[in-house]
Scaffold this motif. Structure first.
Motif, short mmCIF file in Angstrom:
data_model
loop_
_atom_site.label_atom_id
_atom_site.label_comp_id
_atom_site.label_asym_id
_atom_site.label_seq_id
_atom_site.Cartn_x
_atom_site.Cartn_y
_atom_site.Cartn_z
N LEU A 160 0.82 -1.22 0.00
CA LEU A 160 0.00 0.00 0.00
C LEU A 160 0.85 1.27 0.00
O LEU A 160 0.33 2.38 0.11
CB LEU A 160 -0.93 0.02 1.23
CG LEU A 160 -1.94 -1.11 1.33
CD1 LEU A 160 -2.75 -0.96 2.61
CD2 LEU A 160 -2.87 -1.16 0.12
N GLU A 161 2.15 1.07 -0.13
CA GLU A 161 3.11 2.18 -0.08
C GLU A 161 2.72 3.34 -1.02
O GLU A 161 2.83 4.51 -0.66
CB GLU A 161 4.50 1.64 -0.44
CG GLU A 161 5.68 2.50 -0.03
CD GLU A 161 5.78 2.73 1.48
OE1 GLU A 161 5.93 3.89 1.86
OE2 GLU A 161 5.72 1.73 2.24
N ASP A 162 2.25 2.99 -2.22
CA ASP A 162 1.96 4.04 -3.20
C ASP A 162 0.53 4.59 -3.13
O ASP A 162 0.10 5.32 -4.02
CB ASP A 162 2.26 3.52 -4.62
CG ASP A 162 1.45 2.28 -4.97
OD1 ASP A 162 0.83 1.70 -4.05
OD2 ASP A 162 1.43 1.89 -6.15
N THR A 163 -0.20 4.26 -2.09
CA THR A 163 -1.53 4.86 -1.93
C THR A 163 -1.39 6.09 -1.04
O THR A 163 -0.35 6.28 -0.40
CB THR A 163 -2.53 3.89 -1.25
OG1 THR A 163 -2.10 3.66 0.08
CG2 THR A 163 -2.62 2.57 -1.99
N ASP A 164 -2.45 6.92 -1.00
CA ASP A 164 -2.38 8.13 -0.18
C ASP A 164 -2.73 7.86 1.28
O ASP A 164 -2.63 8.76 2.12
CB ASP A 164 -3.35 9.19 -0.74
CG ASP A 164 -2.91 9.64 -2.12
OD1 ASP A 164 -1.69 9.60 -2.39
OD2 ASP A 164 -3.79 9.99 -2.94
N ILE A 167 -1.07 4.62 7.14
CA ILE A 167 -1.15 3.22 7.57
C ILE A 167 -0.67 3.09 9.00
O ILE A 167 0.43 3.52 9.35
CB ILE A 167 -0.33 2.30 6.63
CG1 ILE A 167 -0.88 2.42 5.20
CG2 ILE A 167 -0.39 0.85 7.09
CD1 ILE A 167 0.01 1.79 4.15
N THR A 168 -1.51 2.50 9.85
CA THR A 168 -1.14 2.30 11.24
C THR A 168 -1.32 0.83 11.59
O THR A 168 -1.93 0.08 10.83
CB THR A 168 -2.04 3.15 12.19
OG1 THR A 168 -3.40 2.82 11.93
CG2 THR A 168 -1.84 4.63 11.98
N ARG A 169 -0.79 0.45 12.73
CA ARG A 169 -1.03 -0.91 13.21
C ARG A 169 -1.40 -0.83 14.68
O ARG A 169 -1.13 0.18 15.34
CB ARG A 169 0.19 -1.81 13.03
CG ARG A 169 1.46 -1.28 13.69
CD ARG A 169 2.39 -2.41 14.04
NE ARG A 169 1.81 -3.22 15.08
CZ ARG A 169 1.95 -4.53 15.19
NH1 ARG A 169 2.66 -5.18 14.34
NH2 ARG A 169 1.39 -5.19 16.18
N LEU A 170 -2.03 -1.87 15.19
CA LEU A 170 -2.39 -1.87 16.60
C LEU A 170 -1.11 -1.80 17.42
O LEU A 170 -0.08 -2.32 17.01
CB LEU A 170 -3.15 -3.14 16.96
CG LEU A 170 -4.53 -3.31 16.36
CD1 LEU A 170 -5.21 -4.53 16.99
CD2 LEU A 170 -5.41 -2.09 16.57
N ALA A 171 -1.19 -1.17 18.59
CA ALA A 171 -0.03 -1.03 19.45
C ALA A 171 0.40 -2.40 19.96
O ALA A 171 -0.42 -3.29 20.14
CB ALA A 171 -0.36 -0.14 20.63
N TYR A 172 1.68 -2.55 20.20
CA TYR A 172 2.14 -3.76 20.87
C TYR A 172 1.57 -3.68 22.28
O TYR A 172 1.22 -2.62 22.77
CB TYR A 172 3.67 -3.81 20.89
CG TYR A 172 4.23 -4.14 19.53
CD1 TYR A 172 4.08 -5.42 19.00
CD2 TYR A 172 4.86 -3.17 18.76
CE1 TYR A 172 4.57 -5.73 17.75
CE2 TYR A 172 5.35 -3.48 17.50
CZ TYR A 172 5.20 -4.76 17.00
OH TYR A 172 5.67 -5.07 15.76
N GLY A 173 1.51 -4.77 22.95
CA GLY A 173 0.81 -4.80 24.23
C GLY A 173 -0.19 -5.93 24.12
O GLY A 173 -0.56 -6.56 25.09
N LEU A 174 -0.55 -6.20 22.87
CA LEU A 174 -1.34 -7.40 22.63
C LEU A 174 -0.38 -8.56 22.81
O LEU A 174 0.76 -8.48 22.37
CB LEU A 174 -1.87 -7.41 21.20
CG LEU A 174 -3.02 -6.46 20.88
CD1 LEU A 174 -3.29 -6.47 19.39
CD2 LEU A 174 -4.27 -6.89 21.61
N LYS A 199 2.90 4.88 8.08
CA LYS A 199 3.19 5.99 7.18
C LYS A 199 2.06 6.98 7.27
O LYS A 199 0.95 6.64 7.62
CB LYS A 199 3.41 5.47 5.74
CG LYS A 199 2.17 5.32 4.87
CD LYS A 199 2.58 4.98 3.44
CE LYS A 199 1.37 4.77 2.51
NZ LYS A 199 0.80 6.04 2.03
N GLY A 200 2.35 8.26 6.96
CA GLY A 200 1.34 9.32 7.04
C GLY A 200 1.52 10.13 8.30
O GLY A 200 2.30 9.77 9.18
#
Ligand SMILES: [Zn+2]
Length: 201
Positions: A160-164, A167-174, A199-200
């Motif tokens: 998805l690098e070339d999309t606008d 991008i996030t991910r859930l925090a570690y801690g899970l 990114k973003g």
């Protein structure tokens, strides 16, 4: 060794359920034989009902038994955010927290070259199309935190690098290796709040 063919087949069906081993499958099969006529009819009717009425939403991938998807077709939800999960069960975990109001995308599995599960199989190109077509602003990756889930996450991130989209991910801690289904709601809620930006802004 099971000698009754019908019981053997029933056992094989139960064995396909998660967490059911040989012994448990045998207990379940024999418990089923002990059902009353009414319980047996109800059991058969429940299975038939699932086969006949439950289907996958072609847009997000959750199980539904209505023509319209209660999430995709809910106009009050935030259409800018897309949460990507490994399986449909995870959606229930996020919905239970009541803290997420965006839309979902269910992959239906994790990448696994050994099992022949490639990006097409888990609809990654479709995911990208949806992000572009719907002008999604933020994609939250919430794949299972297993090795295969992590591999899938990083593949998607690059894809998805070339999309606008941000991008996030859930925090570690899970807990590492956790299936989201077994994680309590507060932990899920916190990991959603403290998500990491890939990114973003
Ligand atoms: Zn849907």
């Amino acid at each position: 060794m099971e000698t009754i063919e019908a019981v053997k087949r029933l056992k094989e069906s139960y064995r396909k359920l998660p967490g059911v081993g040989e012994k448990t499958a045998e207990r379940m099969a024999y418990a089923t034989l002990g059902f009353s006529e009414k319980d047996m009819q109800d059991f058969i009717a429940s299975l038939e009902n699932v086969v006949k009425n439950v289907h996958v939403c072609p847009n997000c991938g959750i199980y539904i038994d209505t023509p319209l998807c209660p999430i995709c077709d809910d106009d009050s939800r935030d259409t800018d955010t897309l949460l990507v999960v490994t399986d449909a069960k995870s959606v229930i975990s996020f919905e239970k927290t009541g803290k997420y109001h965006g839309k979902y995308f269910v992959l239906g599995g994790s990448l696994s070259p050994i099992k022949g599960i490639d990006p097409e199989k888990i609809r990654i190109p479709e995911l990208k199309k949806r992000i572009v077509d719907n002008n999604i602003k933020e994609v939250i990756l919430a794949c299972n935190s297993t090795i295969e889930g992590e591999t899938t996450s990083s593949f998607i991130r690059k894809y998805l690098e070339d999309t606008d989209a941000k991008i996030t991910r859930l925090a570690y801690g899970l807990p590492v290796g956790a299936d989201l289904e077994y994680v309590d709601e507060l932990t899920i809620e916190r990991s959603l709040d403290a998500r990491t930006i890939y990114k973003g802004e």
